[in-house]
Design an enzyme around this catalytic site. Structure first.
Site, PDB file in Angstrom:
ATOM      1  N   ASP A   1     -12.841  -1.937   1.189  1.00 46.50           N
ATOM      2  CA  ASP A   1     -11.386  -1.972   1.074  1.00 46.50           C
ATOM      3  C   ASP A   1     -10.686  -2.088   2.425  1.00 46.50           C
ATOM      4  O   ASP A   1      -9.502  -2.390   2.493  1.00 46.50           O
ATOM      5  CB  ASP A   1     -10.882  -0.726   0.340  1.00 46.50           C
ATOM      6  CG  ASP A   1     -11.178  -0.782  -1.154  1.00 46.50           C
ATOM      7  OD1 ASP A   1     -11.422  -1.893  -1.664  1.00 46.50           O
ATOM      8  OD2 ASP A   1     -11.176   0.273  -1.806  1.00 46.50           O
TER       9      ASP A   1
ATOM     10  N   ASP B   1      -2.886   3.349 -10.538  1.00 38.03           N
ATOM     11  CA  ASP B   1      -4.274   3.511 -10.975  1.00 38.03           C
ATOM     12  C   ASP B   1      -4.546   4.902 -11.523  1.00 38.03           C
ATOM     13  O   ASP B   1      -5.232   5.068 -12.534  1.00 38.03           O
ATOM     14  CB  ASP B   1      -5.232   3.221  -9.820  1.00 38.03           C
ATOM     15  CG  ASP B   1      -5.448   1.731  -9.617  1.00 38.03           C
ATOM     16  OD1 ASP B   1      -4.586   0.939 -10.039  1.00 38.03           O
ATOM     17  OD2 ASP B   1      -6.482   1.359  -9.027  1.00 38.03           O
TER      18      ASP B   1
ATOM     19  N   LYS C   1       0.105   0.526  -6.528  1.00 39.77           N
ATOM     20  CA  LYS C   1      -1.235   0.757  -7.079  1.00 39.77           C
ATOM     21  C   LYS C   1      -1.938   1.909  -6.375  1.00 39.77           C
ATOM     22  O   LYS C   1      -2.623   2.708  -7.017  1.00 39.77           O
ATOM     23  CB  LYS C   1      -2.054  -0.525  -6.963  1.00 39.77           C
ATOM     24  CG  LYS C   1      -3.438  -0.449  -7.574  1.00 39.77           C
ATOM     25  CD  LYS C   1      -4.105  -1.795  -7.532  1.00 39.77           C
ATOM     26  CE  LYS C   1      -5.543  -1.719  -8.008  1.00 39.77           C
ATOM     27  NZ  LYS C   1      -5.665  -1.338  -9.414  1.00 39.77           N
TER      28      LYS C   1
ATOM     29  N   SER D   1     -20.674  -0.985  -6.691  1.00 40.86           N
ATOM     30  CA  SER D   1     -21.018   0.437  -6.700  1.00 40.86           C
ATOM     31  C   SER D   1     -20.277   1.180  -7.804  1.00 40.86           C
ATOM     32  O   SER D   1     -20.737   2.234  -8.269  1.00 40.86           O
ATOM     33  CB  SER D   1     -20.696   1.061  -5.342  1.00 40.86           C
ATOM     34  OG  SER D   1     -19.298   1.036  -5.092  1.00 40.86           O
TER      35      SER D   1
ATOM     36  N   LYS E   1      -7.630   7.357  -3.654  1.00 43.04           N
ATOM     37  CA  LYS E   1      -7.715   6.845  -5.017  1.00 43.04           C
ATOM     38  C   LYS E   1      -9.128   6.999  -5.551  1.00 43.04           C
ATOM     39  O   LYS E   1      -9.341   7.415  -6.699  1.00 43.04           O
ATOM     40  CB  LYS E   1      -7.321   5.362  -5.061  1.00 43.04           C
ATOM     41  CG  LYS E   1      -7.425   4.754  -6.472  1.00 43.04           C
ATOM     42  CD  LYS E   1      -7.404   3.246  -6.457  1.00 43.04           C
ATOM     43  CE  LYS E   1      -8.715   2.663  -5.977  1.00 43.04           C
ATOM     44  NZ  LYS E   1      -8.806   1.203  -6.150  1.00 43.04           N
ATOM     45  N   SER E   2     -10.114   6.664  -4.727  1.00 40.76           N
ATOM     46  CA  SER E   2     -11.509   6.725  -5.167  1.00 40.76           C
ATOM     47  C   SER E   2     -11.873   8.129  -5.614  1.00 40.76           C
ATOM     48  O   SER E   2     -12.508   8.327  -6.660  1.00 40.76           O
ATOM     49  CB  SER E   2     -12.440   6.294  -4.026  1.00 40.76           C
ATOM     50  OG  SER E   2     -12.218   4.953  -3.672  1.00 40.76           O
TER      51      SER E   2
ATOM     52  N   ARG F   1     -11.559  -9.853 -14.476  1.00 44.22           N
ATOM     53  CA  ARG F   1     -12.511  -9.131 -13.624  1.00 44.22           C
ATOM     54  C   ARG F   1     -13.806  -8.857 -14.396  1.00 44.22           C
ATOM     55  O   ARG F   1     -13.780  -8.268 -15.470  1.00 44.22           O
ATOM     56  CB  ARG F   1     -11.896  -7.820 -13.113  1.00 44.22           C
ATOM     57  CG  ARG F   1     -10.655  -8.049 -12.274  1.00 44.22           C
ATOM     58  CD  ARG F   1     -10.033  -6.748 -11.788  1.00 44.22           C
ATOM     59  NE  ARG F   1     -10.879  -6.078 -10.798  1.00 44.22           N
ATOM     60  CZ  ARG F   1     -10.504  -4.967 -10.162  1.00 44.22           C
ATOM     61  NH1 ARG F   1      -9.326  -4.416 -10.429  1.00 44.22           N
ATOM     62  NH2 ARG F   1     -11.303  -4.401  -9.280  1.00 44.22           N
TER      63      ARG F   1
ATOM     64  N   GLY G   1      -9.381  -0.927 -11.539  1.00 42.79           N
ATOM     65  CA  GLY G   1     -10.811  -1.180 -11.656  1.00 42.79           C
ATOM     66  C   GLY G   1     -11.624   0.090 -11.825  1.00 42.79           C
ATOM     67  O   GLY G   1     -12.554   0.140 -12.633  1.00 42.79           O
TER      68      GLY G   1
ATOM     69  N   GLU H   1      -9.270  -6.670  -7.114  1.00 41.96           N
ATOM     70  CA  GLU H   1      -8.041  -6.973  -7.848  1.00 41.96           C
ATOM     71  C   GLU H   1      -7.746  -8.472  -7.868  1.00 41.96           C
ATOM     72  O   GLU H   1      -7.103  -8.986  -8.778  1.00 41.96           O
ATOM     73  CB  GLU H   1      -6.862  -6.201  -7.240  1.00 41.96           C
ATOM     74  CG  GLU H   1      -6.811  -4.748  -7.630  1.00 41.96           C
ATOM     75  CD  GLU H   1      -7.752  -3.857  -6.853  1.00 41.96           C
ATOM     76  OE1 GLU H   1      -7.581  -2.631  -6.908  1.00 41.96           O
ATOM     77  OE2 GLU H   1      -8.688  -4.369  -6.191  1.00 41.96           O
TER      78      GLU H   1
ATOM     79  N   HIS I   1      -2.480  -4.945  -3.895  1.00 41.30           N
ATOM     80  CA  HIS I   1      -1.893  -4.018  -2.931  1.00 41.30           C
ATOM     81  C   HIS I   1      -2.482  -4.167  -1.545  1.00 41.30           C
ATOM     82  O   HIS I   1      -1.750  -4.098  -0.544  1.00 41.30           O
ATOM     83  CB  HIS I   1      -2.072  -2.581  -3.434  1.00 41.30           C
ATOM     84  CG  HIS I   1      -3.494  -2.212  -3.750  1.00 41.30           C
ATOM     85  ND1 HIS I   1      -4.088  -1.054  -3.310  1.00 41.30           N
ATOM     86  CD2 HIS I   1      -4.475  -2.843  -4.468  1.00 41.30           C
ATOM     87  CE1 HIS I   1      -5.335  -0.989  -3.746  1.00 41.30           C
ATOM     88  NE2 HIS I   1      -5.592  -2.069  -4.450  1.00 41.30           N
ATOM     89  N   ARG I   2      -3.784  -4.389  -1.448  1.00 42.97           N
ATOM     90  CA  ARG I   2      -4.404  -4.458  -0.125  1.00 42.97           C
ATOM     91  C   ARG I   2      -4.032  -5.745   0.627  1.00 42.97           C
ATOM     92  O   ARG I   2      -3.927  -5.735   1.858  1.00 42.97           O
ATOM     93  CB  ARG I   2      -5.917  -4.302  -0.239  1.00 42.97           C
ATOM     94  CG  ARG I   2      -6.301  -3.018  -0.947  1.00 42.97           C
ATOM     95  CD  ARG I   2      -7.457  -2.295  -0.323  1.00 42.97           C
ATOM     96  NE  ARG I   2      -7.742  -1.062  -1.057  1.00 42.97           N
ATOM     97  CZ  ARG I   2      -7.124   0.098  -0.864  1.00 42.97           C
ATOM     98  NH1 ARG I   2      -6.184   0.191   0.068  1.00 42.97           N
ATOM     99  NH2 ARG I   2      -7.434   1.167  -1.572  1.00 42.97           N
TER     100      ARG I   2
ATOM    101  N   ASN J   1      -4.502  -2.892 -13.966  1.00 43.55           N
ATOM    102  CA  ASN J   1      -5.514  -3.558 -13.148  1.00 43.55           C
ATOM    103  C   ASN J   1      -6.302  -2.517 -12.352  1.00 43.55           C
ATOM    104  O   ASN J   1      -6.686  -2.749 -11.214  1.00 43.55           O
ATOM    105  CB  ASN J   1      -4.867  -4.578 -12.204  1.00 43.55           C
ATOM    106  CG  ASN J   1      -5.885  -5.539 -11.599  1.00 43.55           C
ATOM    107  OD1 ASN J   1      -6.979  -5.712 -12.115  1.00 43.55           O
ATOM    108  ND2 ASN J   1      -5.523  -6.162 -10.495  1.00 43.55           N
TER     109      ASN J   1
END
Length: 419
Positions: A296, A52, A399, A170, A25-26, A124, A96, A324, A373-374, A94
């Site tokens: 994460d 996302d 997500k 970051s 994702k990143s 957030r 980020g 999140e 999700h995490r 959501n």
């Protein structure tokens, strides 16, 4: 509204099999944005298909970027080197990364852009990023300090020297980095406090930028320089998601299994790949885990630590409070629902009081995923060893890892989702 619930039956045999990981994702959202800012057509392969990344693609399309979906993991992105004003607010759920990266990028729009999200996103914080943008001449406001955000863009910003706090997320710094390459003069980002926190994520940003022709350097621990190169379209392959891999590495460790994800951890550039060495040490994980460089992965490691032989303290994780959800609080809540004495919090440190004897026990409890999700994916790991652990709102895994429950089933885990 009644949310769906996932019930996982504990396994009695090692989990084995082959799994294709989703793309990072990143990396996907960074590559989508940079490709959208580039002139010409870029081909991105191995992308993550998730909530996302869909929000990012929808927003870019609304600002004039052409995105053609070739297949499930490949897209062509055609940009003009500029972004057009969107006809309506950009809704980013959501997500980020999408919110923070685009808040900076829309400074390049000659016009007003409103960025908003769901009820979770609207809690957030984003004020520190807006402070930095205002320092480089961008008119950006958010009355509550959280989205929605309004940016009155002029198509440019004031490059030069920017000072930001090393305690910032970051993602804020990455947002400024990606914007800076579109300037008309060099930009130097100086880190207040002398050190960048989650520097690994900034190197991911730099790697994506360089692939599209940007010149990014790290002269010291407290400095980043970006030249005004703009971006050039290119073909770019996105590596598998290391954060997703942590769940499978932990499932291996918990069950004595062997899951082939097709990628070695040492071949991954993402910070969360560092979690593999810690997971490999289970059930003798280190007594202190500093999580700043693998944020994460912390929920995964914390749930695994519940079955460790000895106590584990997680430090350097204060930024988990603005993910999140407040992940320090959410993980603590989930662990103490399994057993009241399983975890404690001291300041921003999370302490997991290892209870290897919990394996095979029954603890009827419902884990509140907080739509995160995490949290949902991590606590599914606890359910592999403890009877009665149920996960609320399992659909939130869409997500970043929409196939998560299917993947567990493919490995022989019995998962029932009731709606």
């Amino acid at each position: 509204m009644t949310l769906p619930i996932a019930t996982i039956t504990p396994v009695t045999t090692p989990l084995t099999g082959e799994v294709t990981l989703p793309g990072s994702k990143s990396v996907t959202n960074r590559a989508l944005l940079v490709a959208g800012l580039a002139r010409g057509t870029s081909r991105l392969s191995g992308i993550l298909r998730s909530d996302d990344t869909r929000y990012m693609m929808t927003a870019l399309r609304a600002m004039g970027v052409e995105i053609t979906e070739t297949d499930e993991t490949t897209v062509s992105v055609t940009g003009t080197g500029a972004l057009r004003p969107a006809s309506e607010p950009l809704f980013l759920g959501n997500a980020g990364t999408a919110m923070r990266f685009l808040t900076a990028a829309v400074a390049l729009v000659d016009g007003t852009t409103v960025l908003t999200g769901d009820e979770h996103m609207q809690k957030r914080p984003i004020a520190p990023l807006l402070d930095t943008l205002r320092a480089i001449g961008v008119d950006a406001t958010a009355p509550t300090g959280c989205p929605p955000v309004t940016v009155h863009g002029t198509g440019r910003f004031q490059p030069g020297e920017i000072e930001v706090s090393g305690t910032l997320s970051s993602q804020y710094i990455s947002a400024i980095m990606m914007l800076a390459a579109m300037g008309d003069a060099p930009t130097r980002i100086r880190i207040g406090g002398g050190k960048i926190g989650a520097v690994g994520y900034l190197h991911i940003t730099a790697a994506v930028m360089r692939a599209f022709g940007a010149q990014v350097d790290f002269p010291s621990d407290a400095e980043i320089t970006i030249q005004p190169t703009d971006y050039t379209a290119t073909d770019y392959a996105i590596e598998p998601d290391a954060s997703a891999a942590t769940y499978l590495w932990a499932a291996e460790a918990l069950t004595g299994g062997r899951i082939d994800i097709g990628t070695a951890p040492e071949d991954m550039n993402q910070p969360d790949a560092k979690a593999h060495a810690i997971i490999a040490a289970f059930p003798d994980m280190p007594p202190e885990i500093h999580g700043a460089q693998m944020q994460d992965a912390i929920p995964t490691l914390a749930v695994l630590a519940a079955f460790n032989n000895t106590l584990v303290r997680f430090t350097g994780i204060e930024n988990l409070r603005v993910k999140e959800c407040d992940r320090i609080a959410a993980v603590h809540q989930g662990l103490t629902r399994i057993d009241p004495d399983l975890a404690s919090v001291e300041g921003d440190d999370l302490i997991v009081h290892a209870r290897p004897d919990l394996a095979g026990k029954t603890r009827d409890c419902l884990i509140d995923s907080h739509a995160d999700h995490r949290i949902a994916m991590s606590f599914a790991l606890a359910a592999l060893r403890i009877h009665g652990v149920k996960i609320e709102d399992p659909d939130c895994v869409s997500k970043t890892f929409p196939a998560y429950w299917h993947v567990l089933r493919s490995l022989g885990v019995e998962v029932e989702i009731t709606r």
